[in-house]
Design an enzyme around this catalytic site. Structure first.
Site, PDB file in Angstrom:
ATOM      1  N   HIS A 127       0.833  -1.201   0.000  1.00 23.76           N
ATOM      2  CA  HIS A 127       0.000   0.000   0.000  1.00 23.76           C
ATOM      3  C   HIS A 127       0.874   1.259   0.000  1.00 23.76           C
ATOM      4  O   HIS A 127       1.931   1.292   0.633  1.00 23.76           O
ATOM      5  CB  HIS A 127      -0.920   0.003   1.227  1.00 23.76           C
ATOM      6  N   SER A 325      -8.100 -15.028  -2.610  1.00 28.73           N
ATOM      7  CA  SER A 325      -8.366 -13.584  -2.672  1.00 28.73           C
ATOM      8  C   SER A 325      -9.699 -13.314  -3.355  1.00 28.73           C
ATOM      9  O   SER A 325     -10.137 -14.074  -4.226  1.00 28.73           O
ATOM     10  CB  SER A 325      -7.216 -12.910  -3.440  1.00 28.73           C
TER      11      SER A 325
HETATM   12  C1  PLP Z   1      -3.348  -3.616   1.595  1.00 28.46           C
HETATM   13  C2  PLP Z   1      -3.810  -2.339   2.223  1.00 28.46           C
HETATM   14  N1  PLP Z   1      -3.189  -1.871   3.318  1.00 28.46           N
HETATM   15  C3  PLP Z   1      -3.547  -0.717   3.919  1.00 28.46           C
HETATM   16  C4  PLP Z   1      -4.596   0.025   3.437  1.00 28.46           C
HETATM   17  C5  PLP Z   1      -4.943   1.333   4.095  1.00 28.46           C
HETATM   18  O1  PLP Z   1      -6.053   1.178   4.887  1.00 28.46           O
HETATM   19  P1  PLP Z   1      -6.901   2.466   5.395  1.00 28.46           P
HETATM   20  O2  PLP Z   1      -7.468   3.083   4.164  1.00 28.46           O
HETATM   21  O3  PLP Z   1      -7.947   1.824   6.272  1.00 28.46           O
HETATM   22  O4  PLP Z   1      -6.001   3.344   6.148  1.00 28.46           O
HETATM   23  C6  PLP Z   1      -5.295  -0.426   2.307  1.00 28.46           C
HETATM   24  C7  PLP Z   1      -6.436   0.354   1.781  1.00 28.46           C
HETATM   25  O5  PLP Z   1      -7.140  -0.037   0.908  1.00 28.46           O
HETATM   26  C8  PLP Z   1      -4.895  -1.625   1.681  1.00 28.46           C
HETATM   27  O6  PLP Z   1      -5.491  -2.090   0.564  1.00 28.46           O
END
Ligand code: PLP
Length: 371
Positions: A127, A325
């Site tokens: 992310h 997934s």
């Molecule tokens: C794999 C992954 N990690 C972290 C996040 C971030 O999460 P948040 O938007 O709840 O902060 C996302 C958001 O879609 C994600 O897909």
């Protein structure tokens, strides 16, 4: 429309603007395919509970005891998710965060505390906030190339660790990458980081952890596979109506909490005041579902994802997905179709995510639209 907040304030008719917004959001549900949020939710019963402040502060085990006393609810959320993540619940610290990003920040911060010299290794498909977290914590960000399926390339990871030998490694493995729904292989990651020396393995399971937990052939993804900390999103599979998440960590890694005298609380969390409503929503959702309800939800979603793969194959859009997934990738359709179905796109790929509100009927309509 006038959204301005005026000098004098106005009146209750302003709720109509919010109702308009609400009605617009509701109308979009039937065409919302591209993002991993759960729209099959109904928390209207909470409407009657909104004439007080839902706040929590401090660690769920020892936190400040305001009148609402939310600690038992939060402890149960943490315990339940700790068990699902392969942790020993009695030896697991955790709390409800503002979302996946704060949960990742906490896990990576623990790694930074343990290994102050270590870089932060993560896959190129992790992310986007992971790299930002490295900068925030003043860690060297090391972005590792990924394989074609979107998972981190262990050969490239090993090579990067060899170049930085002996400094230790804080690693983010992603279970359910944002675009590909890919799952980093924890055994391969652990093997690859050997040359770095000591390590902290944080698993970003925001999107895919709970799916992996109930998939027919569950990939290794949690504490029993070597994780030191895990992030899980609350508004994705669980379906809270506001963004939230949960971070879990091996208890022995969490240092002594700050003793906050004015609150009579111990606090190892990153915030002071936290959303008590998020705690209540998560507890309520999990309490309604239980383990078997969550498992049934995942199985239904996996079936829908399979259905989508079959239907998209017939349209010639060459779909594929990771077996554990809900993310189905395919060739990017024209922009008008992407807009209409709120598809997430990246390069020449688009994806849909078979979340609980996604039905076979939606997939059929979408495929007809693709022509
Ligand atoms: C794999 C992954 N990690 C972290 C996040 C971030 O999460 P948040 O938007 O709840 O902060 C996302 C958001 O879609 C994600 O897909």
């Amino acid at each position: 429309m006038d959204f301005a907040v005026s000098e004098t304030g106005s009146g209750s008719e302003d709720l109509t603007l919010l109702y308009d917004q609400y009605n617009g959001l509701r109308r979009r549900h039937a065409g919302f395919l591209g993002y991993p949020v759960n729209l099959a939710i109904d928390y209207r019963a909470f409407g009657e509970l909104l004439d007080t402040l839902w706040i929590t502060v401090g660690d769920p085990s020892t936190g400040y005891q305001p009148r609402l006393g939310l600690q038992p609810f939060e402890r149960e959320v943490v315990r339940f998710l700790a068990k699902l993540s392969g942790a020993r619940p009695d030896h697991t610290y955790g709390y409800v965060t503002s979302g996946g990003t704060e949960a990742n920040l906490y896990g990576i911060h623990l790694g930074r505390q343990r290994l102050p010299e270590a870089p932060l290794y993560f896959g190129a498909t992790a992310h986007y906030t992971v790299e930002r977290t490295a900068l925030l914590l003043r860690m060297e960000p090391v972005r590792i190339p990924c394989r074609r399926d979107g998972s981190i390339d262990p050969v490239a990871l090993r090579a990067a660790c060899v170049r930085r030998r002996g400094r230790g490694a804080v690693v983010v493995a992603t279970v359910g990458t944002t675009v590909h729904g890919a799952i980093d292989s924890l055994p391969e990651v652990l093997d690859a980081i050997g040359p770095a020396g000591r390590h902290h393995l944080h698993v970003d399971a925001a999107l895919g952890g709970l799916v992996a937990a109930f998939a027919p052939s569950p990939p290794p993804w949690g504490f029993d596979a070597g994780a030191d900390s895990v992030a899980i999103s609350g508004h994705k599979l669980i379906g809270a109506p506001v963004p939230c998440g949960v971070v879990l960590a091996r208890e022995e890694l969490v240092g002594s909490p700050a003793e906050v005298d004015y609150l009579s609380a111990a606090d190892s969390t990153l915030s002071c005041s936290r959303s008590g409503l998020s705690v209540a929503f998560l507890w309520y959702a999990l309490r309604q579902l239980g383990r078997s309800g969550l498992a049934a939800r995942v199985h239904r979603c996996l079936e829908t994802a399979d259905y989508a793969v079959r239907a998209l194959s017939r349209t010639g859009h060459r779909p594929w997905r990771h077996p554990a997934s809900l993310t189905v990738l395919f060739e990017r359709p024209p922009a008008s179709v992407c807009r209409r179905w709120r598809l997430a796109t990246s390069g020449n790929l688009a994806h849909l995510v078979a979340m609980p509100h996604v039905t076979r009927d939606m997939i059929d309509r979408f495929c007809r639209d693709l022509g």
